[in-house]
Design a protein around this motif. Structure first.
Motif, PDB file in Angstrom:
ATOM      1  N   GLN A 196       9.417  -8.801  -3.228  1.00 40.00           N
ATOM      2  CA  GLN A 196       9.605  -8.669  -4.672  1.00 40.00           C
ATOM      3  C   GLN A 196       9.187  -7.282  -5.142  1.00 40.00           C
ATOM      4  OE1 GLN A 196      11.058 -10.781  -6.793  1.00 40.00           O
ATOM      5  NE2 GLN A 196      10.756  -9.324  -8.463  1.00 40.00           N
ATOM      6  N   ALA A 197       8.056  -6.792  -4.651  1.00 40.66           N
ATOM      7  CA  ALA A 197       7.566  -5.470  -5.072  1.00 40.66           C
ATOM      8  C   ALA A 197       8.556  -4.380  -4.672  1.00 40.66           C
ATOM      9  CB  ALA A 197       6.196  -5.200  -4.466  1.00 40.66           C
ATOM     10  N   LEU A 198       9.036  -4.428  -3.446  1.00 43.00           N
ATOM     11  CA  LEU A 198       9.954  -3.394  -2.964  1.00 43.00           C
ATOM     12  C   LEU A 198      11.298  -3.441  -3.664  1.00 43.00           C
ATOM     13  CD1 LEU A 198       9.126  -3.749   0.823  1.00 43.00           C
ATOM     14  CD2 LEU A 198       8.738  -1.694  -0.536  1.00 43.00           C
ATOM     15  N   PHE A 199      11.708  -4.645  -4.067  1.00 43.43           N
ATOM     16  CA  PHE A 199      12.996  -4.820  -4.739  1.00 43.43           C
ATOM     17  C   PHE A 199      13.042  -4.058  -6.061  1.00 43.43           C
ATOM     18  CE2 PHE A 199      16.196  -7.166  -7.210  1.00 43.43           C
ATOM     19  CZ  PHE A 199      17.234  -7.231  -6.295  1.00 43.43           C
ATOM     20  N   GLU A 200      11.878  -3.864  -6.659  1.00 46.37           N
ATOM     21  CA  GLU A 200      11.794  -3.204  -7.977  1.00 46.37           C
ATOM     22  C   GLU A 200      12.506  -1.851  -7.979  1.00 46.37           C
ATOM     23  OE1 GLU A 200      10.567  -4.626 -10.607  1.00 46.37           O
ATOM     24  OE2 GLU A 200      10.620  -2.937 -12.006  1.00 46.37           O
ATOM     25  N   PHE A 201      12.253  -1.046  -6.951  1.00 41.60           N
ATOM     26  CA  PHE A 201      12.897   0.266  -6.875  1.00 41.60           C
ATOM     27  C   PHE A 201      13.846   0.383  -5.688  1.00 41.60           C
ATOM     28  CE2 PHE A 201       8.847   1.408  -9.108  1.00 41.60           C
ATOM     29  CZ  PHE A 201       9.419   1.748 -10.312  1.00 41.60           C
ATOM     30  N   ASN A 207      17.375  -7.725 -14.731  1.00 41.84           N
ATOM     31  CA  ASN A 207      17.303  -9.101 -15.223  1.00 41.84           C
ATOM     32  C   ASN A 207      16.366  -9.255 -16.419  1.00 41.84           C
ATOM     33  OD1 ASN A 207      17.433  -9.554 -11.856  1.00 41.84           O
ATOM     34  ND2 ASN A 207      18.948 -10.600 -13.131  1.00 41.84           N
ATOM     35  N   VAL A 208      15.605  -8.207 -16.673  1.00 39.61           N
ATOM     36  CA  VAL A 208      14.628  -8.290 -17.757  1.00 39.61           C
ATOM     37  C   VAL A 208      15.240  -7.737 -19.040  1.00 39.61           C
ATOM     38  CG1 VAL A 208      12.327  -7.609 -18.537  1.00 39.61           C
ATOM     39  CG2 VAL A 208      12.750  -8.039 -16.106  1.00 39.61           C
ATOM     40  N   ALA A 209      15.117  -8.496 -20.087  1.00 37.16           N
ATOM     41  CA  ALA A 209      15.689  -8.060 -21.375  1.00 37.16           C
ATOM     42  C   ALA A 209      14.989  -6.803 -21.866  1.00 37.16           C
ATOM     43  CB  ALA A 209      15.525  -9.182 -22.384  1.00 37.16           C
ATOM     44  N   GLY A 210      15.679  -6.039 -22.683  1.00 34.88           N
ATOM     45  CA  GLY A 210      15.090  -4.826 -23.234  1.00 34.88           C
ATOM     46  C   GLY A 210      15.433  -3.628 -22.386  1.00 34.88           C
ATOM     47  N   ASN A 211      14.566  -2.643 -22.410  1.00 32.74           N
ATOM     48  CA  ASN A 211      14.873  -1.379 -21.761  1.00 32.74           C
ATOM     49  C   ASN A 211      14.177  -1.197 -20.426  1.00 32.74           C
ATOM     50  OD1 ASN A 211      16.603  -0.450 -23.761  1.00 32.74           O
ATOM     51  ND2 ASN A 211      14.859   0.150 -25.017  1.00 32.74           N
ATOM     52  N   ALA A 212      13.677  -2.263 -19.831  1.00 37.81           N
ATOM     53  CA  ALA A 212      12.910  -2.130 -18.597  1.00 37.81           C
ATOM     54  C   ALA A 212      13.682  -1.348 -17.541  1.00 37.81           C
ATOM     55  CB  ALA A 212      12.532  -3.505 -18.059  1.00 37.81           C
ATOM     56  N   ALA A 213      14.996  -1.632 -17.415  1.00 39.01           N
ATOM     57  CA  ALA A 213      15.779  -0.971 -16.368  1.00 39.01           C
ATOM     58  C   ALA A 213      15.940   0.512 -16.655  1.00 39.01           C
ATOM     59  CB  ALA A 213      17.147  -1.634 -16.245  1.00 39.01           C
ATOM     60  N   THR A 270       0.850  -1.202   0.000  1.00 38.55           N
ATOM     61  CA  THR A 270       0.000   0.000   0.000  1.00 38.55           C
ATOM     62  C   THR A 270       0.879   1.243   0.000  1.00 38.55           C
ATOM     63  OG1 THR A 270      -1.732  -1.178   1.222  1.00 38.55           O
ATOM     64  CG2 THR A 270      -1.834   1.219   1.221  1.00 38.55           C
ATOM     65  N   ALA A 271       1.856   1.270   0.889  1.00 35.31           N
ATOM     66  CA  ALA A 271       2.760   2.429   0.974  1.00 35.31           C
ATOM     67  C   ALA A 271       3.555   2.580  -0.322  1.00 35.31           C
ATOM     68  CB  ALA A 271       3.709   2.263   2.161  1.00 35.31           C
ATOM     69  N   PHE A 272       4.052   1.466  -0.807  1.00 36.31           N
ATOM     70  CA  PHE A 272       4.880   1.475  -2.019  1.00 36.31           C
ATOM     71  C   PHE A 272       4.084   1.974  -3.226  1.00 36.31           C
ATOM     72  CE2 PHE A 272       6.560  -1.059  -5.669  1.00 36.31           C
ATOM     73  CZ  PHE A 272       7.798  -0.450  -5.772  1.00 36.31           C
ATOM     74  N   PHE A 273       2.872   1.486  -3.398  1.00 42.19           N
ATOM     75  CA  PHE A 273       2.074   1.896  -4.561  1.00 42.19           C
ATOM     76  C   PHE A 273       1.634   3.351  -4.438  1.00 42.19           C
ATOM     77  CE2 PHE A 273       0.914  -2.843  -5.023  1.00 42.19           C
ATOM     78  CZ  PHE A 273       1.983  -3.066  -5.886  1.00 42.19           C
ATOM     79  N   LYS A 274       1.347   3.772  -3.233  1.00 45.47           N
ATOM     80  CA  LYS A 274       1.029   5.189  -3.047  1.00 45.47           C
ATOM     81  C   LYS A 274       2.203   6.051  -3.528  1.00 45.47           C
ATOM     82  CE  LYS A 274      -0.736   6.636   0.933  1.00 45.47           C
ATOM     83  NZ  LYS A 274      -0.927   6.653   2.411  1.00 45.47           N
ATOM     84  N   ALA A 275       3.399   5.679  -3.104  1.00 45.46           N
ATOM     85  CA  ALA A 275       4.584   6.475  -3.433  1.00 45.46           C
ATOM     86  C   ALA A 275       4.868   6.462  -4.932  1.00 45.46           C
ATOM     87  CB  ALA A 275       5.795   5.938  -2.664  1.00 45.46           C
ATOM     88  N   VAL A 276       4.872   5.273  -5.510  1.00 47.32           N
ATOM     89  CA  VAL A 276       5.203   5.175  -6.941  1.00 47.32           C
ATOM     90  C   VAL A 276       4.164   5.908  -7.780  1.00 47.32           C
ATOM     91  CG1 VAL A 276       5.504   3.573  -8.875  1.00 47.32           C
ATOM     92  CG2 VAL A 276       6.527   3.044  -6.651  1.00 47.32           C
ATOM     93  N   SER A 277       2.913   5.822  -7.344  1.00 48.39           N
ATOM     94  CA  SER A 277       1.843   6.477  -8.125  1.00 48.39           C
ATOM     95  C   SER A 277       1.878   7.992  -7.986  1.00 48.39           C
ATOM     96  CB  SER A 277       0.471   5.934  -7.722  1.00 48.39           C
ATOM     97  OG  SER A 277       0.179   6.279  -6.380  1.00 48.39           O
ATOM     98  N   GLU A 278       2.720   8.468  -7.084  1.00 48.98           N
ATOM     99  CA  GLU A 278       2.900   9.922  -6.977  1.00 48.98           C
ATOM    100  C   GLU A 278       4.265  10.361  -7.507  1.00 48.98           C
ATOM    101  OE1 GLU A 278       1.530  11.705  -3.346  1.00 48.98           O
ATOM    102  OE2 GLU A 278      -0.125  10.282  -3.214  1.00 48.98           O
TER     103      GLU A 278
END
Ligand code: THU
Length: 142
Positions: free
Chosen positions: A95-100, A133-139, A57-65
Motif C-alpha cells: 500500500q505504501a509503495l503504491f502511493e507513488f 481514489n481520494v476525493a479532492g486534490n490529493a492526486a 524504510t527505503a521509501f520514506f527515506k526517498a520521499v523525505s528527500e
C-alpha cells in the motif's frame, strides 16, 4: 542501473537489519525514475508494532528527500544468514509503495543478484487504492 546491481545494494542494506525479535533480516533498494537509489532495512522495536519494514524504510527515506517517482524496488529477506527464499513485500508495504510507485512499479524479489523474480505492483496489489481514489486534490499534490 541494472537489476543485479540493485539487488546487490539490497543485500548490502540487509546487513544493517535490526531484527533481534524475529531474526528475519530484510534489505531493500528503491530505484527512482531519475536513477537514484535509496536503501533500507527492517528496524524492529520492543513494542513490536513500532517495527518498520525494509521497503518502507527505503521509501520514506526517498520521499523525505523529495523523491516522488519510482521505477523499481529490489527486496531480499529471510531468516538471519544466507538467503534461501524470495521475500514478498507485506501488505502495508504494498500500500505504501503504491502511493507513488503506482501499478507499474517493478518489484524484484531476489535470493542472489542472478536469482530473482519480478512482479508489477499491479500483480501484487490488484485494484490498488491510491491517490486518484481520494476525493479532492490529493492526486494533484504530487
Ligand atoms: N519484513 C520486512 O522488512 N519486509 C517484508 O516485506 C516482510 C517483513 C520484516 C518485518 C519484521 O521485522 C520481520 O521482517 C518479520 O516480519
Amino acid at each position: 542501473m541494472n537489476i543485479p546491481e540493485l539487488i546487490h545494494k539490497a543485500i548490502a542494506a540487509r546487513e544493517f537489519a535490526y531484527a533481534p525479535y524475529s531474526n528475519f533480516c530484510v534489505g531493500a533498494a528503491l530505484l527512482t525514475k531519475s536513477g537514484k537509489i535509496y536503501t533500507g532495512c527492517n528496524v524492529e522495536n520492543a513494542g513490536y508494532s513500532a517495527t518498520n519494514c525494509a521497503e518502507r524504510t527505503a521509501f520514506f527515506k526517498a520521499v523525505s528527500e523529495g523523491e516522488r517517482e519510482f521505477a523499481a524496488i529490489a527486496i531480499v529477506g529471510g531468516p538471519r544468514g544466507p538467503l534461501t527464499e524470495y521475500c514478498s513485500p507485506c501488505g502495508v508495504c504494498r500500500q505504501a509503495l503504491f502511493e507513488f510507485g503506482g501499478p507499474e512499479l517493478n518489484v524484484i524479489m531476489a535470493k542472489t543478484p542472478e536469482d530473482f523474480i519480478e512482479r508489477s505492483m499491479d500483480e501484487l496489489l490488484p485494484f490498488g487504492f491510491g491517490p486518484s481514489n481520494v476525493a479532492g486534490n490529493a492526486a494533484v499534490e504530487k
